[in-house]
Write an enzyme that holds these catalytic residues in place. Structure first.
Site, PDB file in Angstrom:
ATOM      1  NE  ARG A  15      47.996  14.805  33.444  1.00 27.31           N
ATOM      2  CZ  ARG A  15      48.541  14.865  32.229  1.00 27.31           C
ATOM      3  NH1 ARG A  15      48.210  15.846  31.417  1.00 27.31           N
ATOM      4  NH2 ARG A  15      49.411  13.985  31.817  1.00 27.31           N
ATOM      5  CG  HIS A 689      41.869  31.576  23.433  1.00 25.71           C
ATOM      6  ND1 HIS A 689      42.133  32.888  23.112  1.00 25.71           N
ATOM      7  CD2 HIS A 689      42.867  31.172  24.240  1.00 25.71           C
ATOM      8  CE1 HIS A 689      43.243  33.262  23.729  1.00 25.71           C
ATOM      9  NE2 HIS A 689      43.707  32.240  24.416  1.00 25.71           N
TER      10      HIS A 689
HETATM   11  N1  LIG Z   1      52.478  27.511  32.156  1.00 24.56           N
HETATM   12  C1  LIG Z   1      51.586  28.011  31.305  1.00 24.56           C
HETATM   13  N2  LIG Z   1      50.543  28.724  31.740  1.00 24.56           N
HETATM   14  C2  LIG Z   1      49.656  29.245  30.841  1.00 24.56           C
HETATM   15  C3  LIG Z   1      49.808  29.032  29.460  1.00 24.56           C
HETATM   16  C4  LIG Z   1      50.919  28.270  29.044  1.00 24.56           C
HETATM   17  O1  LIG Z   1      51.123  28.051  27.846  1.00 24.56           O
HETATM   18  N3  LIG Z   1      51.788  27.794  29.966  1.00 24.56           N
HETATM   19  N4  LIG Z   1      48.908  29.549  28.562  1.00 24.56           N
HETATM   20  C5  LIG Z   1      47.684  30.184  29.016  1.00 24.56           C
HETATM   21  C6  LIG Z   1      46.549  29.180  28.936  1.00 24.56           C
HETATM   22  N5  LIG Z   1      46.865  27.987  29.688  1.00 24.56           N
HETATM   23  C7  LIG Z   1      47.192  26.784  29.120  1.00 24.56           C
HETATM   24  C8  LIG Z   1      47.577  25.775  29.970  1.00 24.56           C
HETATM   25  C9  LIG Z   1      47.865  24.511  29.479  1.00 24.56           C
HETATM   26  C10 LIG Z   1      47.785  24.244  28.131  1.00 24.56           C
HETATM   27  C11 LIG Z   1      48.028  22.867  27.603  1.00 24.56           C
HETATM   28  O2  LIG Z   1      47.949  22.658  26.417  1.00 24.56           O
HETATM   29  N6  LIG Z   1      48.313  21.873  28.458  1.00 24.56           N
HETATM   30  C12 LIG Z   1      48.461  20.511  28.045  1.00 24.56           C
HETATM   31  C13 LIG Z   1      49.774  19.953  28.557  1.00 24.56           C
HETATM   32  C14 LIG Z   1      50.981  20.534  27.871  1.00 24.56           C
HETATM   33  C15 LIG Z   1      52.217  19.750  28.265  1.00 24.56           C
HETATM   34  O3  LIG Z   1      52.886  20.038  29.222  1.00 24.56           O
HETATM   35  N7  LIG Z   1      52.494  18.712  27.530  1.00 24.56           N
HETATM   36  C16 LIG Z   1      53.600  17.823  27.791  1.00 24.56           C
HETATM   37  C17 LIG Z   1      53.122  16.526  28.401  1.00 24.56           C
HETATM   38  C18 LIG Z   1      51.896  16.027  27.704  1.00 24.56           C
HETATM   39  C19 LIG Z   1      51.331  14.745  28.257  1.00 24.56           C
HETATM   40  O4  LIG Z   1      50.452  14.709  29.087  1.00 24.56           O
HETATM   41  N8  LIG Z   1      51.820  13.645  27.743  1.00 24.56           N
HETATM   42  C20 LIG Z   1      51.277  12.343  28.016  1.00 24.56           C
HETATM   43  C21 LIG Z   1      51.603  11.464  26.816  1.00 24.56           C
HETATM   44  C22 LIG Z   1      51.150  12.109  25.516  1.00 24.56           C
HETATM   45  C23 LIG Z   1      50.889  11.113  24.415  1.00 24.56           C
HETATM   46  O5  LIG Z   1      51.444  10.005  24.436  1.00 24.56           O
HETATM   47  O6  LIG Z   1      50.090  11.476  23.513  1.00 24.56           O
HETATM   48  C24 LIG Z   1      51.842  11.789  29.282  1.00 24.56           C
HETATM   49  O7  LIG Z   1      52.941  12.179  29.683  1.00 24.56           O
HETATM   50  O8  LIG Z   1      51.133  10.984  29.889  1.00 24.56           O
HETATM   51  C25 LIG Z   1      54.340  17.556  26.485  1.00 24.56           C
HETATM   52  O9  LIG Z   1      53.877  18.018  25.444  1.00 24.56           O
HETATM   53  O10 LIG Z   1      55.389  16.917  26.518  1.00 24.56           O
HETATM   54  C26 LIG Z   1      47.336  19.663  28.646  1.00 24.56           C
HETATM   55  O11 LIG Z   1      46.842  19.930  29.719  1.00 24.56           O
HETATM   56  O12 LIG Z   1      47.023  18.666  27.969  1.00 24.56           O
HETATM   57  C27 LIG Z   1      47.409  25.254  27.255  1.00 24.56           C
HETATM   58  C28 LIG Z   1      47.120  26.532  27.755  1.00 24.56           C
HETATM   59  C29 LIG Z   1      47.799  30.742  30.402  1.00 24.56           C
HETATM   60  N9  LIG Z   1      48.623  29.976  31.277  1.00 24.56           N
END
Ligand SMILES: Nc1nc2c(c(=O)[nH]1)N[C@@H](CNc1ccc(C(=O)N[C@@H](CCC(=O)N[C@@H](CCC(=O)N[C@@H](CCC(=O)O)C(=O)O)C(=O)O)C(=O)O)cc1)CN2
Ligand code: MET
Ligand SMILES: [Zn+2]
Length: 753
Positions: A15, A689
């Site tokens: 990513r 949004h």
């Molecule tokens: N599946 C799905 N589809 C959907 C939606 C939805 O909510 N879910 N909503 C609509 C809009 N789509 C969306 C899709 C993604 C996100 C979103 O916020 N995604 C986040 C990731 C969310 C996530 O899974 N977070 C995880 C992992 C986060 C992460 O990357 N963590 C880091 C570390 C983070 C840190 O230390 O700060 C890592 O692992 O490397 C968590 O919270 O646990 C992003 O891309 O940034 C929002 C809306 C339509 N489709």
């Protein structure tokens, strides 16, 4: 024989593009650094494809945000205010994608919509009187030359005029015909410029051809290309379609002077028979035989048999759609070998194309044997109890008692809510701190107990805040969830999930769709702990918060050895158990989100019922059919374009539905009114949004508009979706305006009585 793909995931193996872009947005990375990251990712991709033996490598499938936005930008279809703003091209581009507020002006973002039947969102080009399409050179040519300098002659890709106009929005009473001539010139210039730059092939994507087409649309398409194609010179044109078959226009397509036709043999139910009805000997078929949407290994024998039945002389093997919709690579995942060998993510699909190509030429028969082993016996043992349970379901299991109106009175007494009850959709901001604590727990830096008490503290803070803000129905905030679908996958038997299987959803945001590996069963309660904790803190009702079976299915990678109906009903039984558990633990209102129900509605109307609604709607009914009359069932849909399926939505038989407001609000309310929608409704009163805080006055106006269409006793007041992507400050400010607005309108209504 030759191999190719339609497009590749562009976010990078780790990513990289997301992180660089978000840093650029926060101004901790310069434009030069962001552009350099893009360049590096493109190089890596081209080299990866080359090394994998892909013969025709695409370019311009890369994007900093979205390909349709890129196309609009390439043709200078941007609003005058942004075009003339004192911003760099890159910042104009991002202004269209995300809005801009600053010294150069105040611009709203273009709206986003679902890309056909996927969970990917595109930017909707806004066309108006001052839109004048013209070719501006730019990205598509630059990336072709960039690859050429690395010794790779790519096939540039571009979204075609038909799809561009089909997906754009026409403002100020403009229509497609107002833009046709300019577009023809713009595409002509593009063709000639790429030809002069040395390109051999150009891929023009026209996925909109898989919709039901009117005779007018077919005419428009044929006329346009009849004029465009004579301008192509020595450039060869691949007309690429995906997400279905082109039955309405196939006979025209084969008559037009395309050099290649890209057809989808996975989702296109009639593609094979169309080709069998005749395929011109001078054209190349780009056969989409490797599934671009799912992650299972290709069944080589089936594919080879299919290919041998096609009366085609010039054949290129390809994917059914861009690989944008699957994760980058399975290589870094730590599944056991016995599991891993069943998966092909984007990178592994390249190998599959290569092997199929070799096998078609009678080379390496051992690869076929290895592949056949994968399918020789059932991959998983079935759960006989579950199978029997589904077989034994009767009409009573799909029908909640008593009827809607009777329940409604019982619930009124039970819940005693005011007129225009206020609530939110479920999630509160997933702050950096929340994500950091979850990551720390995953890395064993903090204990499970520490993580749990952290989440509980968040719940406690927000419950008390909601009480003070005057909400009538509270939520716990969903802090324990990484994602509304992945979280449930992680708590159900039968699911597998990846460490790094990110798929782009929009812009810099991604999801990690969980994988349905076997029969799905709920082994133990999933959300009960959090909901009951939240309810213990307040006398107000706390809404239990679940994701519905159709949405869980649609945002997972589904099995290919089980029907979607059966898989969804398994999920429905799992969520039903959770609903009943919440109810027995004193939760009086339960929301079952079906955010993705509309998204997977088949692209062709003739398939709506038989292929989808006939089992999707019953799946939802199954989830809540056994609750007590007192228990109020809510649902939520964030994609409000359900005007065409309003009776089906009513037929979910929920007590309350909340849905996205945004621009189509009034339109949908009118449709609800004329179609006598019975379910109580919470049309979102502001758009979540955007970080913008709506004023109380705006919300009051919105509510008054809603009340013109829906009787006050049927209206709920809420934002249009969950608040997880928003900041805390703007969330609180917006919600305080929401409750204040509801109180004001309530007073108005009482004064009227
Ligand atoms: N599946 C799905 N589809 C959907 C939606 C939805 O909510 N879910 N909503 C609509 C809009 N789509 C969306 C899709 C993604 C996100 C979103 O916020 N995604 C986040 C990731 C969310 C996530 O899974 N977070 C995880 C992992 C986060 C992460 O990357 N963590 C880091 C570390 C983070 C840190 O230390 O700060 C890592 O692992 O490397 C968590 O919270 O646990 C992003 O891309 O940034 C929002 C809306 C339509 N489709
Ligand atoms: C994408 S729909 C989101 C619904 C979910 N309950 C939330 O508030 O986040
Ligand atoms: Zn939503």
């Amino acid at each position: 024989m030759t191999t190719t793909i339609i497009g590749f995931p562009r976010i990078g193996a780790q990513r990289e593009l997301k992180f660089a872009t978000e840093k650029y947005f926060k101004q901790t990375l310069t434009a030069e650094q962001l552009l350099a990251t893009g360049k590096q990712l493109r190089q890596q991709q081209w080299q990866l494809l080359k090394k994998a033996g892909i013969d025709q490598i695409p370019s311009n499938d890369f994007s900093f945000y979205d390909n349709l936005l890129d196309t609009a930008f390439l043709f200078h279809a941007l609003p005058k205010a942004i075009a003339t703003a004192d911003l760099s091209d890159l910042d104009k581009y991002f202004a269209l994608a995300r809005g801009y507020q600053g010294t150069a002006g105040d611009f709203k973002a273009w709206p986003m919509k679902k890309w056909f039947n996927t969970n990917y969102h595109y930017l909707v080009p806004q066309l108006s009187k001052d839109t004048k399409f013209r070719y501006t050179g730019g990205k598509i040519k630059a990336e072709f030359l960039e690859a050429l300098s690395l010794g790779i002659k790519t096939r540039p890709t571009i979204i075609g005029p038909f799809t561009l106009l089909r997906l754009a929005e026409f403002n100020e009473h403009t229509a497609a015909k107002d833009f046709t001539n300019d577009l023809l010139q713009a595409y002509t210039d593009l063709l000639q410029d790429l030809c002069a730059a040395g390109a051999e092939w150009l891929q023009i994507d026209e996925p909109a051809l898989v919709y039901d087409l009117t005779p007018q649309e077919i005419n428009w398409f044929a006329n346009f290309y009849r004029q465009l194609l004579p301008q192509k010179g020595t450039l060869k044109i691949l007309l690429q379609t995906y997400f279905g078959d082109v039955r309405d226009i196939y006979s025209e397509l084969i008559k037009l002077d395309f050099d290649g036709l890209g057809l989808d043999l996975i989702e296109g139910k009639q593609t094979a028979s169309l080709i069998q009805s005749g395929f011109p000997t001078d054209k190349t078929l780009f056969a989409g035989v490797v599934n671009g949407k799912n992650i299972w290994r290709n069944h080589y024998q089936k594919t080879l048999t299919l290919l041998k039945q096609l009366p085609v002389q010039k054949l290129v093997l390809s994917t059914s759609c861009s690989l944008l919709h699957v994760p980058y690579s399975v290589a870094g995942e730590d599944f056991p070998t016995a599991v891993k060998k069943h998966f092909a993510f984007a990178q592994e699909k390249l190998l599959e194309l290569n092997q199929l190509d070799q096998l078609l030429q009678q080379h390496h028969p051992e690869w076929l044997a290895v592949n056949q082993q994968l399918f020789a016996q059932p991959r998983v043992k079935e759960d006989p109890v579950l199978k029997e349970k589904i077989a034994q379901l009767t009409t009573a299991d799909f029908s909640r008692q008593p009827d809607f109106q009777t329940r409604r009175k019982i619930q009124q007494t039970e819940l005693n809510l005011p007129l225009l009850p206020t609530t939110t959709i479920g999630s509160f901001p997933q702050t950096k701190e929340v994500k950091k604590m979850r990551a720390a727990w995953h890395k064993h830096e903090i204990s499970a107990a520490d993580y749990e008490s952290f989440v509980k503290q968040q719940i406690k803070n927000w419950i008390s805040w909601q009480e003070k803000a005057g909400f009538d129905v509270l939520v716990h905030g969903e802090f324990e969830r990484n994602d509304m679908v992945e979280y449930f996958g992680q708590h159900l038997a039968g699911y597998l999930f990846t460490q790094n299987g990110w798929v782009q959803s929009y812009g810099t945001r991604g999801v990690k769709p969980p994988i349905i590996w076997g029969d799905v069963v709920r082994k133990k309660p999933i959300t009960v702990k959090w909901s009951t904790y939240a309810q213990s803190l307040t006398a107000k009702p706390v809404k239990g918060m679940l994701t519905g079976p159709v949405t869980i299915l649609n945002w997972s990678f589904p099995r290919e050895d089980l029907s979607l109906k059966e898989a969804t009903w398994q999920l429905a039984l799992a969520i039903q158990a959770e609903v009943l558990d919440l109810e027995s633990h004193g939760i009086k209102i339960i929301q079952i989100d079906e955010a993705a129900l509309r998204e997977k509605l088949p692209l062709r109307k003739s398939d709506w019922d038989s292929e989808y609604l006939a089992w999707a709607i019953p799946a939802f009914r199954l989830v809540h059919s056994k609750v007590k009359p007192q228990t109020q069932i809510h649902t939520h849909m964030c994609y409000s374009e359900f005007g065409d399926i309003i009776p089906a939505i009513d037929n979910l038989d929920a007590d309350v539905i909340s849905f996205e407001a945004s621009r189509s609000n009034l339109e949908i309310l009118e449709q609800l009114q004329t179609q006598h929608f019975k379910t109580l409704v919470g049309p979102g009163v502001y758009d979540i949004h955007s970080p913008r805080v709506p004023t109380k006055a705006e919300i009051v106006t919105e509510l008054r508009e809603i009340l013109k269409k829906v009787p006050a006793k049927n209206v709920w007041v809420n934002p249009d979706c969950g608040l997880k992507t928003r900041g805390v400050k703007e969330t609180k400010a917006s919600l305080l305006n929401l409750t204040a607005a509801a109180q004001e309108v309530r007073r108005e209504l009482q004064a009227d009585d």
